[in-house]
Design a protein around this motif. Structure first.
Motif, PDB file in Angstrom:
ATOM      1  N   LYS B  60       0.829  -1.215   0.000  1.00 49.38           N
ATOM      2  CA  LYS B  60       0.000   0.000   0.000  1.00 49.38           C
ATOM      3  C   LYS B  60       0.860   1.260   0.000  1.00 49.38           C
ATOM      4  O   LYS B  60       0.548   2.252   0.652  1.00 49.38           O
ATOM      5  CB  LYS B  60      -0.940  -0.001   1.211  1.00 49.38           C
ATOM      6  CG  LYS B  60      -1.961  -1.138   1.204  1.00 49.38           C
ATOM      7  CD  LYS B  60      -3.078  -0.889   0.213  1.00 49.38           C
ATOM      8  CE  LYS B  60      -4.346  -0.468   0.920  1.00 49.38           C
ATOM      9  NZ  LYS B  60      -5.369  -0.039  -0.043  1.00 49.38           N
ATOM     10  N   SER B  61       1.946   1.179  -0.718  1.00 43.96           N
ATOM     11  CA  SER B  61       2.820   2.334  -0.864  1.00 43.96           C
ATOM     12  C   SER B  61       3.133   2.519  -2.336  1.00 43.96           C
ATOM     13  O   SER B  61       3.177   1.556  -3.092  1.00 43.96           O
ATOM     14  CB  SER B  61       4.143   2.121  -0.122  1.00 43.96           C
ATOM     15  OG  SER B  61       3.911   1.796   1.217  1.00 43.96           O
ATOM     16  N   GLU B  82       0.498  13.214  -3.211  1.00 46.07           N
ATOM     17  CA  GLU B  82       0.313  12.829  -1.812  1.00 46.07           C
ATOM     18  C   GLU B  82      -1.145  12.915  -1.410  1.00 46.07           C
ATOM     19  O   GLU B  82      -1.670  12.014  -0.747  1.00 46.07           O
ATOM     20  CB  GLU B  82       1.161  13.724  -0.915  1.00 46.07           C
ATOM     21  CG  GLU B  82       2.644  13.506  -1.138  1.00 46.07           C
ATOM     22  CD  GLU B  82       3.467  13.830   0.082  1.00 46.07           C
ATOM     23  OE1 GLU B  82       3.184  14.844   0.724  1.00 46.07           O
ATOM     24  OE2 GLU B  82       4.401  13.061   0.379  1.00 46.07           O
ATOM     25  N   THR B  91       0.527   5.185   0.921  1.00 47.35           N
ATOM     26  CA  THR B  91       1.586   6.032   1.447  1.00 47.35           C
ATOM     27  C   THR B  91       2.562   6.341   0.318  1.00 47.35           C
ATOM     28  O   THR B  91       2.820   5.487  -0.528  1.00 47.35           O
ATOM     29  CB  THR B  91       2.357   5.294   2.555  1.00 47.35           C
ATOM     30  OG1 THR B  91       1.427   4.816   3.521  1.00 47.35           O
ATOM     31  CG2 THR B  91       3.349   6.221   3.225  1.00 47.35           C
ATOM     32  N   LEU B  93       6.293   7.168  -0.933  1.00 50.34           N
ATOM     33  CA  LEU B  93       7.721   7.152  -0.638  1.00 50.34           C
ATOM     34  C   LEU B  93       8.414   8.034  -1.660  1.00 50.34           C
ATOM     35  O   LEU B  93       8.388   7.748  -2.851  1.00 50.34           O
ATOM     36  CB  LEU B  93       8.275   5.728  -0.723  1.00 50.34           C
ATOM     37  CG  LEU B  93       7.516   4.669   0.076  1.00 50.34           C
ATOM     38  CD1 LEU B  93       8.162   3.299  -0.105  1.00 50.34           C
ATOM     39  CD2 LEU B  93       7.465   5.033   1.539  1.00 50.34           C
ATOM     40  N   LEU B  94       9.008   9.125  -1.185  1.00 49.32           N
ATOM     41  CA  LEU B  94       9.648  10.055  -2.105  1.00 49.32           C
ATOM     42  C   LEU B  94      11.091   9.666  -2.336  1.00 49.32           C
ATOM     43  O   LEU B  94      11.852   9.521  -1.388  1.00 49.32           O
ATOM     44  CB  LEU B  94       9.622  11.470  -1.531  1.00 49.32           C
ATOM     45  CG  LEU B  94       8.341  12.262  -1.696  1.00 49.32           C
ATOM     46  CD1 LEU B  94       8.536  13.663  -1.129  1.00 49.32           C
ATOM     47  CD2 LEU B  94       7.964  12.326  -3.159  1.00 49.32           C
ATOM     48  N   ASP B  96      14.329  11.075  -3.942  1.00 45.74           N
ATOM     49  CA  ASP B  96      15.021  12.202  -4.565  1.00 45.74           C
ATOM     50  C   ASP B  96      16.256  11.649  -5.276  1.00 45.74           C
ATOM     51  O   ASP B  96      17.249  11.324  -4.646  1.00 45.74           O
ATOM     52  CB  ASP B  96      15.424  13.193  -3.468  1.00 45.74           C
ATOM     53  CG  ASP B  96      16.079  14.430  -4.047  1.00 45.74           C
ATOM     54  OD1 ASP B  96      16.156  14.538  -5.281  1.00 45.74           O
ATOM     55  OD2 ASP B  96      16.520  15.287  -3.266  1.00 45.74           O
ATOM     56  N   TYR B 107      15.830   3.319  -5.845  1.00 45.42           N
ATOM     57  CA  TYR B 107      14.443   3.637  -5.477  1.00 45.42           C
ATOM     58  C   TYR B 107      13.460   2.849  -6.342  1.00 45.42           C
ATOM     59  O   TYR B 107      12.457   2.339  -5.857  1.00 45.42           O
ATOM     60  CB  TYR B 107      14.183   5.134  -5.620  1.00 45.42           C
ATOM     61  CG  TYR B 107      14.719   5.951  -4.479  1.00 45.42           C
ATOM     62  CD1 TYR B 107      14.223   5.780  -3.185  1.00 45.42           C
ATOM     63  CD2 TYR B 107      15.712   6.899  -4.662  1.00 45.42           C
ATOM     64  CE1 TYR B 107      14.706   6.527  -2.130  1.00 45.42           C
ATOM     65  CE2 TYR B 107      16.205   7.659  -3.611  1.00 45.42           C
ATOM     66  CZ  TYR B 107      15.696   7.466  -2.348  1.00 45.42           C
ATOM     67  OH  TYR B 107      16.177   8.211  -1.301  1.00 45.42           O
ATOM     68  N   MET B 110      12.490  -0.693  -5.419  1.00 45.49           N
ATOM     69  CA  MET B 110      11.573  -0.910  -4.296  1.00 45.49           C
ATOM     70  C   MET B 110      10.300  -1.600  -4.749  1.00 45.49           C
ATOM     71  O   MET B 110       9.653  -2.309  -3.990  1.00 45.49           O
ATOM     72  CB  MET B 110      11.201   0.427  -3.663  1.00 45.49           C
ATOM     73  CG  MET B 110      12.297   1.053  -2.846  1.00 45.49           C
ATOM     74  SD  MET B 110      11.678   2.592  -2.148  1.00 45.49           S
ATOM     75  CE  MET B 110      12.751   2.766  -0.743  1.00 45.49           C
ATOM     76  N   VAL B 111       9.968  -1.335  -5.989  1.00 45.83           N
ATOM     77  CA  VAL B 111       8.727  -1.875  -6.517  1.00 45.83           C
ATOM     78  C   VAL B 111       8.915  -3.362  -6.871  1.00 45.83           C
ATOM     79  O   VAL B 111       7.957  -4.127  -6.951  1.00 45.83           O
ATOM     80  CB  VAL B 111       8.307  -1.017  -7.728  1.00 45.83           C
ATOM     81  CG1 VAL B 111       8.135  -1.837  -8.957  1.00 45.83           C
ATOM     82  CG2 VAL B 111       7.039  -0.240  -7.407  1.00 45.83           C
ATOM     83  N   ARG B 115       8.374  -3.460  -1.667  1.00 46.37           N
ATOM     84  CA  ARG B 115       8.367  -2.319  -0.756  1.00 46.37           C
ATOM     85  C   ARG B 115       7.366  -1.287  -1.211  1.00 46.37           C
ATOM     86  O   ARG B 115       6.932  -0.431  -0.468  1.00 46.37           O
ATOM     87  CB  ARG B 115       9.747  -1.678  -0.745  1.00 46.37           C
ATOM     88  CG  ARG B 115      10.428  -1.858   0.550  1.00 46.37           C
ATOM     89  CD  ARG B 115      11.668  -1.032   0.597  1.00 46.37           C
ATOM     90  NE  ARG B 115      11.589  -0.116   1.706  1.00 46.37           N
ATOM     91  CZ  ARG B 115      12.654   0.439   2.262  1.00 46.37           C
ATOM     92  NH1 ARG B 115      13.844   0.187   1.791  1.00 46.37           N
ATOM     93  NH2 ARG B 115      12.532   1.259   3.269  1.00 46.37           N
TER      94      ARG B 115
END
Lengths: 339, 339
Positions: B60-61, B82, B91, B93-94, B96, B107, B110-111, B115
């Motif tokens: 759920k992110s 957001e 949620t 997750l940013l 940068d 980053y 993560m998918v 995550r």
DNA sequence: TATTAAAATGTAACTTGTTTCATTTGGGTG
DNA sequence: CACCCAAATGAAACAAGTTACATTTTAATA
């Protein structure tokens, strides 16, 4: 999603061996290691991060609460945090709270639900809901910029705001100003009290009057700068120098002064605080206080890291140095117009 | 950390009942529900988010890749993301990426490791490493602003940059300008091609020459604006109007024009793109294109949501409208100085 | 009061990796 | 060739939840 069992089936070894081949390869014979690696590639396997975390009990993440992502000063801090966090293997979860209590509570509670191992607060309030307050007692948390209000046992990193306030006052007095105004950001914060009392202390020493009516403001926004100037310049004897509590306010103030046909700095000097990126490129370039925002972020992670690993903190309070940048939004008082 | 077993022990019910009392309270009798709730309070229990996610297989992110958090335009998009994400229980997750490939890869992955369930890319490149490319094929991903290069099957949301380029050209031509310069941001992106070809198309229609030497730039930064102006104004016949590909560039350009003693807009008109917050408060206030950044963020989440829930997308490409804001950094050509 | 369906609850399997402990394998030494 | 220690591997428990299925309780009906 392919799981470790699939890999173990392909490689013809147990799941334990697969786990070891990936996590602690030295515990596995070169031959098996290669078999596993091949199987991983064949299966297109990526370990499930959630499963790892749930087993180890560590998320290797920290959550950062930002009151306002638009604030350029916070961004610098965040950069420092991210770089330092990455250094020590942590992921940063940014929580943009937009000053809303519910959002803040929600992001903060990530640390109570094992979604994050620690928390960095950029605002000044205790971020947990009343419900969670009890549980949050022993959570690793540090604050940057502000001290957590009414919870003074949490470590924090901040600027010497008092001295910075004094420096700005000295700077303006050296230009001959005697009628001052101030546009504050968020009231009821340590920052507010420190900057203001530093500023006032110098005026008091120099026997310069600073009536309450010359102190306005309430939030760190461009709009507040506009409002503030409107209010301050209404007085019969308006200020010739305005201390804005951050650069956003200063940008709004300068904009509005121009609208009211005051020249900056000829008629009114304006100083800001933070030294955000555009300050330098404004017209006129802004006199302001440079904060070592990036370093503050780094420091915060260092402290948090120690807390998360149950190491002793060297000190619970870190005071960072500042620099007064004298640019062109402040200048000598104009004796002819300041009567 | 207190677990669900502790609660079940205190309440004197099975862990299944505790789980139900919290997740699906209607399946539990009021009496037991209360007992469980009391036990939860007594134990100070918060469900372990990781365990829940690992079981349900959904984090759920969503992760959002931002090339540069400092860019005010991206910030607006993020706000939209957001707010929309929260609406549907996700949620954010940013990430940068600071334009660094390794960070971006990390980053993005993560998918692949559960995550995050989906990804929103604000940059134009395919964010996965070569290793992960295969696995990433069927990942829920949408891009905002740019189209994912060489992976055109991913849905995207963007501005009608071509028409915006035309609008700016028309605007400047209506003021009598005939010598144009342009300071571009990132070259080799669809945005670049669209804005430029839109702009050029109008000039071509009006038989206005636009030599290659009048096109400079390479990144969306204030510094690029400064460099760009230095380069453009070196020509014997310098431009009287400059099209900056974003507001940051425009801020740098105006700053540098002033340093070189050009008046804006009297000597040189400058237009920007994005309408970031400070644009309005610059001196002079910036003529620019307003993008519905917030709405674009919202749209992105909507599309991603459908993808994550295996629902059909209505369309794979969303074009958003823009508004030309005519402020005071552009104006009529000054016939006396533009020879 | 017996019957029965519905509601409430419990048991145990399941999610995916990690890790302890036991077992097997291997190589070197006597 | 037997013995032994170390290295490699596997089985199963574990982390902390959710959930399918079985069982018990409750309440309504005949």
């Amino acid at each position: 999603m392919t799981s470790i069992r699939k890999v173990s089936a392909i490689a013809g070894v147990s799941i334990a061996t697969v786990s070891r081949a990936l996590k602690t390869p030295e515990q596995v014979s070169p031959g098996t290691r290669q078999k596993v690696l091949d199987a991983v590639k064949e299966a297109g396997y990526r370990p499930n991060w959630l499963a790892t975390s749930v087993k180890t009990g560590k998320s290797k993440s920290i959550v950062v609460l930002v009151p306002n992502l638009l604030n350029a000063f916070f961004q610098r801090i965040i950069e420092g945090i991210e770089s330092a966090a990455q250094e020590c293997g942590y992921t940063v979860l940014l929580g943009d709270t937009q000053g809303r209590k519910t959002l803040e509570n929600e992001y903060a509670s990530m640390v109570l639900t094992s979604r994050a191992d620690g928390l960095i607060q950029l605002d000044h309030c205790f971020p947990f809901s009343d419900n969670d307050a009890e549980l949050a007692r022993s959570i690793p948390m540090v604050s940057v910029g502000e001290r957590i209000e009414s919870q003074h046992h949490y470590p924090f990193i901040h600027l010497d705001n008092y001295s910075a306030g004094r420096a700005l006052a000295h700077h303006l007095i050296s230009y001959g100003h005697v009628r001052f105004g101030a546009i504050a950001g968020q009231i009821q914060s340590q920052i507010y009290r420190d900057r203001l009392s530093g500023f006032k202390s110098v005026l008091a020493e120099e026997n310069i009057d600073f009536p309450d009516s010359m102190l306005v403001g309430g939030s760190y926004t461009i709009e507040e700068g506009i409002r503030g100037v409107n209010e301050l310049m209404k007085h019969k004897k308006p200020p010739t120098a305005i201390f804005c509590f951050n650069d956003d306010i200063a940008i709004g103030a300068i904009h509005q002064l121009r609208s009211l046909n005051y020249k900056v700095p000829k008629d009114v000097s304006v100083v800001g605080f933070d030294n955000i990126r555009v300050s330098e490129f404004m017209h006129p370039p802004l006199t302001t206080i440079d904060q070592p925002a990036y370093e503050m972020g780094v420091k915060a992670v260092e402290m948090l890291y120690r807390m998360m690993h149950n190491q002793e903190l060297l000190r619970t309070r870190e005071i960072m140095p500042f620099t007064l940048l004298e640019r062109h939004s402040s200048g000598p008082i104009n004796r002819s117009t300041s009567q």
